[in-house]
Design an enzyme around this catalytic site. Structure first.
Site, PDB file in Angstrom:
ATOM      1  N   SER A 116     -17.613 -15.282 -60.287  1.00  0.00           N
ATOM      2  CA  SER A 116     -17.176 -13.888 -60.972  1.00  0.00           C
ATOM      3  C   SER A 116     -16.912 -12.919 -59.546  1.00  0.00           C
ATOM      4  O   SER A 116     -16.111 -12.287 -59.550  1.00  0.00           O
ATOM      5  CB  SER A 116     -18.072 -13.071 -62.081  1.00  0.00           C
ATOM      6  OG  SER A 116     -19.378 -13.436 -61.502  1.00  0.00           O
ATOM      7  N   HIS A 148     -20.474 -20.836 -65.673  1.00  0.00           N
ATOM      8  CA  HIS A 148     -21.194 -19.641 -65.445  1.00  0.00           C
ATOM      9  C   HIS A 148     -21.689 -18.610 -66.431  1.00  0.00           C
ATOM     10  O   HIS A 148     -22.569 -19.204 -66.995  1.00  0.00           O
ATOM     11  CB  HIS A 148     -19.769 -19.145 -64.584  1.00  0.00           C
ATOM     12  CG  HIS A 148     -20.175 -17.861 -63.630  1.00  0.00           C
ATOM     13  ND1 HIS A 148     -21.529 -17.358 -63.260  1.00  0.00           N
ATOM     14  CD2 HIS A 148     -19.126 -17.003 -63.025  1.00  0.00           C
ATOM     15  CE1 HIS A 148     -21.308 -16.286 -62.396  1.00  0.00           C
ATOM     16  NE2 HIS A 148     -20.337 -15.918 -62.484  1.00  0.00           N
ATOM     17  N   HIS A 175     -28.890 -24.519 -60.816  1.00  0.00           N
ATOM     18  CA  HIS A 175     -28.167 -23.496 -60.133  1.00  0.00           C
ATOM     19  C   HIS A 175     -27.656 -23.935 -58.785  1.00  0.00           C
ATOM     20  O   HIS A 175     -28.007 -25.060 -58.370  1.00  0.00           O
ATOM     21  CB  HIS A 175     -29.033 -22.384 -59.945  1.00  0.00           C
ATOM     22  CG  HIS A 175     -28.062 -21.059 -59.630  1.00  0.00           C
ATOM     23  ND1 HIS A 175     -28.061 -20.887 -58.315  1.00  0.00           N
ATOM     24  CD2 HIS A 175     -27.952 -20.180 -60.470  1.00  0.00           C
ATOM     25  CE1 HIS A 175     -27.209 -19.804 -58.213  1.00  0.00           C
ATOM     26  NE2 HIS A 175     -27.271 -19.069 -59.515  1.00  0.00           N
ATOM     27  N   ARG A 219     -34.774 -13.963 -62.583  1.00  0.00           N
ATOM     28  CA  ARG A 219     -33.958 -13.040 -63.845  1.00  0.00           C
ATOM     29  C   ARG A 219     -34.488 -13.595 -65.161  1.00  0.00           C
ATOM     30  O   ARG A 219     -34.545 -13.003 -65.950  1.00  0.00           O
ATOM     31  CB  ARG A 219     -32.383 -13.105 -63.657  1.00  0.00           C
ATOM     32  CG  ARG A 219     -31.898 -12.350 -62.356  1.00  0.00           C
ATOM     33  CD  ARG A 219     -30.472 -12.793 -62.206  1.00  0.00           C
ATOM     34  NE  ARG A 219     -30.304 -14.341 -62.033  1.00  0.00           N
ATOM     35  CZ  ARG A 219     -29.043 -14.700 -62.154  1.00  0.00           C
ATOM     36  NH1 ARG A 219     -27.855 -13.939 -62.096  1.00  0.00           N
ATOM     37  NH2 ARG A 219     -28.581 -16.005 -61.801  1.00  0.00           N
ATOM     38  N   ASP A 246     -29.375 -17.495 -67.843  1.00  0.00           N
ATOM     39  CA  ASP A 246     -28.947 -17.430 -69.100  1.00  0.00           C
ATOM     40  C   ASP A 246     -29.636 -18.519 -70.155  1.00  0.00           C
ATOM     41  O   ASP A 246     -29.551 -18.362 -71.370  1.00  0.00           O
ATOM     42  CB  ASP A 246     -27.457 -18.470 -68.998  1.00  0.00           C
ATOM     43  CG  ASP A 246     -26.550 -17.630 -68.204  1.00  0.00           C
ATOM     44  OD1 ASP A 246     -26.396 -16.232 -68.345  1.00  0.00           O
ATOM     45  OD2 ASP A 246     -25.969 -18.362 -67.262  1.00  0.00           O
TER      46      ASP A 246
HETATM   47  N1  CMX Z   1     -27.733 -30.542 -67.103  1.00  0.00           N
HETATM   48  C1  CMX Z   1     -27.626 -31.512 -66.842  1.00  0.00           C
HETATM   49  N2  CMX Z   1     -26.892 -32.011 -65.441  1.00  0.00           N
HETATM   50  C2  CMX Z   1     -26.856 -30.845 -64.476  1.00  0.00           C
HETATM   51  C3  CMX Z   1     -27.386 -29.546 -64.997  1.00  0.00           C
HETATM   52  C4  CMX Z   1     -27.766 -29.423 -66.178  1.00  0.00           C
HETATM   53  N3  CMX Z   1     -28.225 -27.834 -66.470  1.00  0.00           N
HETATM   54  N4  CMX Z   1     -27.128 -28.971 -63.559  1.00  0.00           N
HETATM   55  C5  CMX Z   1     -26.588 -29.852 -62.817  1.00  0.00           C
HETATM   56  N5  CMX Z   1     -26.114 -30.882 -63.410  1.00  0.00           N
HETATM   57  C6  CMX Z   1     -25.725 -32.025 -62.852  1.00  0.00           C
HETATM   58  C7  CMX Z   1     -24.214 -31.606 -62.438  1.00  0.00           C
HETATM   59  O1  CMX Z   1     -23.381 -31.429 -63.639  1.00  0.00           O
HETATM   60  C8  CMX Z   1     -23.925 -32.543 -61.393  1.00  0.00           C
HETATM   61  O2  CMX Z   1     -23.497 -33.813 -62.158  1.00  0.00           O
HETATM   62  P1  CMX Z   1     -22.342 -34.827 -61.484  1.00  0.00           P
HETATM   63  O3  CMX Z   1     -22.726 -35.361 -60.023  1.00  0.00           O
HETATM   64  O4  CMX Z   1     -22.171 -35.920 -62.521  1.00  0.00           O
HETATM   65  O5  CMX Z   1     -21.069 -33.809 -61.607  1.00  0.00           O
HETATM   66  C9  CMX Z   1     -25.090 -32.911 -60.713  1.00  0.00           C
HETATM   67  O6  CMX Z   1     -26.048 -32.430 -61.715  1.00  0.00           O
HETATM   68  C10 CMX Z   1     -25.360 -32.103 -59.438  1.00  0.00           C
HETATM   69  O7  CMX Z   1     -25.047 -30.778 -59.802  1.00  0.00           O
HETATM   70  P2  CMX Z   1     -25.809 -29.733 -58.776  1.00  0.00           P
HETATM   71  O8  CMX Z   1     -25.335 -29.834 -57.206  1.00  0.00           O
HETATM   72  O9  CMX Z   1     -27.254 -29.683 -59.032  1.00  0.00           O
HETATM   73  O10 CMX Z   1     -25.321 -28.288 -59.508  1.00  0.00           O
HETATM   74  P3  CMX Z   1     -23.944 -27.487 -59.103  1.00  0.00           P
HETATM   75  O11 CMX Z   1     -24.195 -26.588 -57.867  1.00  0.00           O
HETATM   76  O12 CMX Z   1     -22.730 -28.542 -58.992  1.00  0.00           O
HETATM   77  O13 CMX Z   1     -23.554 -26.571 -60.282  1.00  0.00           O
HETATM   78  C11 CMX Z   1     -24.539 -25.114 -62.327  1.00  0.00           C
HETATM   79  C12 CMX Z   1     -24.563 -25.453 -60.764  1.00  0.00           C
HETATM   80  C13 CMX Z   1     -24.998 -23.919 -62.540  1.00  0.00           C
HETATM   81  C14 CMX Z   1     -22.914 -25.172 -62.598  1.00  0.00           C
HETATM   82  C15 CMX Z   1     -24.931 -26.548 -63.064  1.00  0.00           C
HETATM   83  O14 CMX Z   1     -26.264 -26.628 -62.818  1.00  0.00           O
HETATM   84  C16 CMX Z   1     -24.891 -26.595 -64.320  1.00  0.00           C
HETATM   85  O15 CMX Z   1     -23.847 -26.964 -65.228  1.00  0.00           O
HETATM   86  N6  CMX Z   1     -25.866 -25.837 -65.242  1.00  0.00           N
HETATM   87  C17 CMX Z   1     -25.780 -25.807 -67.008  1.00  0.00           C
HETATM   88  C18 CMX Z   1     -24.858 -24.524 -67.244  1.00  0.00           C
HETATM   89  C19 CMX Z   1     -25.462 -23.148 -66.681  1.00  0.00           C
HETATM   90  O16 CMX Z   1     -26.485 -22.755 -66.795  1.00  0.00           O
HETATM   91  N7  CMX Z   1     -24.666 -22.340 -66.076  1.00  0.00           N
HETATM   92  C20 CMX Z   1     -25.034 -20.857 -65.600  1.00  0.00           C
HETATM   93  C21 CMX Z   1     -25.545 -20.653 -64.149  1.00  0.00           C
HETATM   94  C22 CMX Z   1     -25.788 -19.379 -64.374  1.00  0.00           C
HETATM   95  C23 CMX Z   1     -24.660 -18.410 -64.116  1.00  0.00           C
HETATM   96  O17 CMX Z   1     -23.721 -18.310 -63.298  1.00  0.00           O
HETATM   97  O18 CMX Z   1     -24.691 -17.612 -65.013  1.00  0.00           O
END
Ligand code: CMX
Length: 434
Positions: A240, A270, A317, A326, A372
C-alpha cells in the site's frame, strides 16, 4: 504557537540540504546489490526507497519517527480519561517527528473538524454501486471520486513549482484524513445497518467521532484510536505504501495515489488478511460447534489448511522475523479488556501451535504472527462483526502513513519512480547459462 503547516515548513527547510548533499556529493555510493532472486521474487530486501516517517527492524518491529508503539502511546497527548492518544496528534507527530503539546493537538483536532465534510456527490457515487460491492472497492472508489477536490491538481494546472509542491499535497492529505472516517462510517452503515446514518458529533475527536458515526459504544473510541495509529505506517516498501508513493511520483495527486494504494491494501496477502483471519477462525469454530479445540485438534486444522495449499492468514511477514509488535499491542489490549473472549482464546491457541507448524513445514521465513492475526478479535468483541469491513479500518489508519510520506516526497523533490526491467534471456546471461 506555530501551526502544523508552519512547523512542517521549518522541518522541510532544515531537511532539504541533507537530501541535496547526499544526491550531489554521494549519489554514486552503493547501498546494496540486487540478486536474480530479488529481481524475480518481489524485490525482497532491495534497498531502493528512502523515508524518515518509520523504520521496520526485522527483529524489533516498527518505530514511528524513532519511537516504538508503546513509546508513541505513552508520549502523544490523549483525550481526557482515555487510554489511547488523539489520532490528530499522531498525524502531527508522523509529519514532523515532534510530539505536539496539548494546545497544538487541540488546534489540529479543530482543523480536522473544519475539513471533515464529505461532498454529497461522493455519497451519490457510493449509493450508485451495488450493495454487495466489497467495502474496500467502495472505499477506494470514494477517495478517487473525490479527486475533483484536489488542491495539488489545481496547483499543477496553474503552474507547478517544485519547491512549494508539498503545500498543496499537505492540504490534500489533511483533507483526506479528516474525511476518511465519515466515508468509512457511511459505507458501513449503508451496507450493514439498514442505510441509517449517524451525523458527526462536533464535540468529538477523530477516534471518538468515528465510533459515534459507526454506532459503536465506548470503549470503541479508544479501539479506533489504537487501531488507526498502529496500522498507520510500516516503512515504504509494503504494497500500500509503495503503490501510493509510486503513483504520486508521477505527480498524481493524493486522491489518485491513495486510491491506488488502497487497491493494494485490499489484497489477501496484505491488508485483507485481517478479514481472512476472522473468516478462517469462524470456519474452524463452526466445525467445532463453537468449542475451543484442544492443541492437538487445532494442529490438525492448521495442517489441513496448509495441505490444501492455502497460507495461514495473519502469520508470516516479508521483513519481520519475530512476533509483530502490532500483534503484541493488540494482544495486551485483549488481555486487559477481553481476556475471556472466546475468539481471543482461539487466537491465543493458534499462537501456541502455528509457529511450530510453520517451522516444521519449512517454507515461511517468519513463522510468527503479524498485525492481522489479532485485530479482528477486538473488532468482533466490540460489535463490529462484518469482517469484510476490517480492511477499511486498516485503510483509514494506513492513509496517515502513506499521505505523510507523499507530502515529504514532494518536499524533498523525489523523482518519478522508474526501475529497470531485464528479460529472462538477459538474466540467463548474467547467470552464465546462456
Ligand atoms: N502460511 C503458509 N505459508 C506461508 C506463510 C503462511 N502464513 N507465510 C509464508 N508462507 C510461504 C509462502 O507462501 C512462500 O511459499 P512458496 O515458496 O510456495 O511461494 C514461502 O512461505 C516463503 O515466503 P516468505 O518469504 O516467508 O514470505 P513472503 O515475504 O513471500 O510473503 C507474506 C510475506 C506476508 C505475504 C506471507 O507470509 C503470507 O502470505 N502470510 C499470510 C497472509 C498475511 O497474513 N498477510 C498479511 C501481512 C501483513 C500485512 O501486510 O497486513
Amino acid at each position: 504557537m506555530a501551526t502544523l503547516k508552519e512547523k512542517l515548513k521549518e522541518k522541510i527547510e532544515a531537511h532539504r540540504p541533507r537530501t541535496t548533499r547526499l544526491l550531489k556529493e554521494f549519489g554514486d555510493v552503493k547501498v546494496g546489490e540486487v540478486t536474480i532472486s530479488q529481481t524475480i521474487n518481489g524485490m525482497r530486501g532491495v534497498k531502493g526507497l528512502a523515508t524518515d516517517i518509520s523504520y521496520l527492524d526485522p527483529m524489533e518491529g516498527i518505530r514511528f519517527r524513532g519511537r516504538t508503539i508503546p513509546e508513541v502511546m505513552a508520549v502523544i497527548p490523549k483525550p481526557e480519561g482515555k487510554d489511547y492518544p488523539y489520532v490528530e496528534a499522531f498525524w502531527y507527530y508522523l509529519l514532523t517527528g515532534d510530539v505536539p503539546t496539548m494546545d497544538e493537538t487541540l488546534e489540529i483536532v479543530a482543523e480536522f473538524k473544519e475539513r471533515r465534510n464529505v461532498p454529497q456527490y461522493v455519497f451519490d457515487v457510493l449509493r450508485a454501486m451495488p450493495r454487495d460491492t466489497h467495502p474496500m472497492t467502495m472505499f477506494s472508489a470514494a477517495v478517487l471520486a473525490m479527486q475533483r477536490e484536489s488542491k495539488f491538481a489545481k496547483f499543477y494546472a496553474e503552474g507547478f513549482n517544485k519547491m512549494t509542491a508539498w503545500e498543496p499535497m499537505y492540504e490534500d492529505a489533511t483533507d483526506i484524513i479528516a474525511r476518511l472516517p465519515m466515508i468509512a462510517a457511511y459505507i458501513y452503515r449503508m451496507k450493514y445497518k439498514g442505510d441509517v446514518h449517524i451525523a458527526p458529533d462536533p464535540d468529538l475527536d477523530m477516534g471518538g467521532n468515528f465510533a459515534h458515526m459507526m454506532g459503536l459504544p465506548e470503549p470503541y473510541d479508544d479501539v479506533a484510536r489504537m487501531y488507526f495509529i498502529i496500522h498507520s505506517d510500516h516503512e515504504s516498501g509494503n504494497v500500500s505504501a509503495h503503490t501510493t508513493h509510486l503513483v504520486a511520483s508521477a505527480l498524481s495527486d493524493a486522491y489518485y495515489s491513495l486510491s491506488a494504494g488502497l487497491g493494494g491494501l485490499a489484497g489477501p496477502l496484505h491488508g485483507l488478511a485481517n478479514q481472512e483471519v476472522l473468516k478462517w477462525i469462524q470456519g474452524v469454530m463452526k466445525k467445532m460447534d463453537g468449542k475451543l479445540p484442544s492443541e492437538e485438534k487445532m494442529k490438525e486444522f492448521v495442517w489441513e489448511t496448509l495441505n490444501s495449499g492455502q497460507v495461514i492468514p495473519g502469520y508470516g511477514h516479508a521483513v519481520l522475523r519475530k512476533t509483530d509488535p502490532r500483534y503484541m499491542s493488540q494482544r495486551e489490549f485483549c488481555l486487559k479488556h477481553l481476556p475471556d473472549d472466546p475468539i481471543f482464546a482461539f487466537v491465543s491457541r493458534l499462537y501456541d501451535v502455528v509457529p511450530d507448524i510453520l517451522v516444521k513445514q519449512g517454507k515461511a521465513k517468519n513463522p510468527w504472527p503479524n498485525v492481522d492475526a489479532q485485530s479482528g478479535v477486538i473488532q468482533w468483541h466490540y460489535g463490529l462483526r462484518e469482517y469484510d469491513f476490517y480492511t477499511v479500518l486498516f485503510g483509514v489508519g494506513r492513509a496517515m502513513g502513506v499521505l505523510a510520506n507523499i507530502t515529504w516526497d514532494r518536499a524533498l523533490g523525489y523523482a518519478i519512480e522508474r526501475p529497470k526491467s531485464l528479460t529472462t534471456d538477459m538474466l540467463e546471461k548474467v547467470a552464465g547459462i546462456k
